[in-house]
Design an enzyme around this catalytic site. Sequence first.
Site, mmCIF file in Angstrom:
data_model
loop_
_atom_site.group_PDB
_atom_site.id
_atom_site.type_symbol
_atom_site.label_atom_id
_atom_site.label_comp_id
_atom_site.label_asym_id
_atom_site.label_seq_id
_atom_site.Cartn_x
_atom_site.Cartn_y
_atom_site.Cartn_z
ATOM 1 N N CYS A 156 -0.310 -4.394 2.603
ATOM 2 C CA CYS A 156 0.511 -4.049 1.434
ATOM 3 C C CYS A 156 1.767 -3.250 1.787
ATOM 4 O O CYS A 156 2.653 -3.093 0.953
ATOM 5 C CB CYS A 156 -0.332 -3.282 0.417
ATOM 6 S SG CYS A 156 -1.805 -4.177 -0.108
ATOM 7 N N ASN B 122 -1.908 -7.015 -8.213
ATOM 8 C CA ASN B 122 -1.611 -6.535 -6.864
ATOM 9 C C ASN B 122 -1.373 -7.741 -5.973
ATOM 10 O O ASN B 122 -2.295 -8.506 -5.676
ATOM 11 C CB ASN B 122 -2.798 -5.699 -6.354
ATOM 12 C CG ASN B 122 -2.586 -5.156 -4.944
ATOM 13 O OD1 ASN B 122 -1.762 -5.658 -4.190
ATOM 14 N ND2 ASN B 122 -3.353 -4.138 -4.587
ATOM 15 N N HIS C 219 4.371 0.285 -3.940
ATOM 16 C CA HIS C 219 3.501 -0.893 -3.919
ATOM 17 C C HIS C 219 2.663 -0.904 -5.191
ATOM 18 O O HIS C 219 2.114 0.117 -5.607
ATOM 19 C CB HIS C 219 2.596 -0.850 -2.682
ATOM 20 C CG HIS C 219 1.411 -1.759 -2.776
ATOM 21 N ND1 HIS C 219 1.523 -3.087 -3.113
ATOM 22 C CD2 HIS C 219 0.088 -1.516 -2.602
ATOM 23 C CE1 HIS C 219 0.320 -3.629 -3.119
ATOM 24 N NE2 HIS C 219 -0.569 -2.696 -2.825
#
Length: 327
Positions: free
Chosen positions: A125, A283, A249
């Site tokens: 990520c 996500n 993120h």
Amino acid sequence: MTDRRTLRQNQGPSATRIIGVGSFQPERIVTNDDLSKIMETDDQWIRDRVGIVERRFADKDELLVDMAVKAGTAALIDSGVDPSEVDTVIVPNCTMPSGIPNAAAQVADRIGIKAPGAFDLNAACAGFCYGLGVASDLIRAGSAGKVLVIGAEKLTDSVDPTDRANAIIFADGAGAVLVGPSDTPGIGPVTWGSAGDLVDTISMRDHRYIHQEGQAVFRWATTQIAPIALKALELAGLEPSDVDVLIPHQANLRIVESIAKKLRAKGAREDMDVADDIRYSGNTSSASIPLALDHMRKTGRAKTGDVVLAIGFGAGLSYAGQAFICP
């Protein structure tokens, strides 16, 4: 006498900037109610814990490479740069089905970028911020002219659909930026690092499915990431009050809000716009920051000339961030 074997070194421009942004998401929208039909959960439970309302899932025959091609093409169109002018392609990702072949060479060829330097980068990520930092440094070192960085993930291939803790979070998509030389600095120095002693908190179960120790990751992210973001500002010669747009993120809305709160406690403005793309994108790992940037530009939340602070974090545990000027 001069040694004729003395090596030359390239010297590139002193500064770089982002000159184009693009993104792609699959058409299939999966709501919390949809997930409640296949696992024990409900819309309110998901919203309360991670802030997600819906996410996008790719079809079985829709590949990571396909999404990366569409996002990269969109970034080139946005920049007005012809593919022939790009000499390097970096594809941060952690979900290619196999290590060989990599995504970057395939993506470049399909976009029409011929014979570039092409490689994948796996920092999970944090991958996009790693890739942006590498792209900027390659150009300043004279090793590249224009670099296309595409964060792309097909996380649904790596998630157990019955695992409530993870299946509600992860999604698919791609986001890209084109990086080029600049007369004035448009991308600040990257600050990056890792916490390898916590590597087991995010891993692959049975070499197939993503597994994470949710509470441990949450505690780490909400305590350790804000100081890293502040370090990125320090390296760029900026103060928290200079930040117009914050794009962490998109892991969990509660984590995003915690980072923003800590930065405001250090002087960031109340009107600093904080990315909340996770609400409708989920996500998407290395794709989440460029996806959010593109969406915020299209809706006017991020404007040309704004100071953007990006910070990525995830498996490894790895982290990276930098400030940059919105194109």
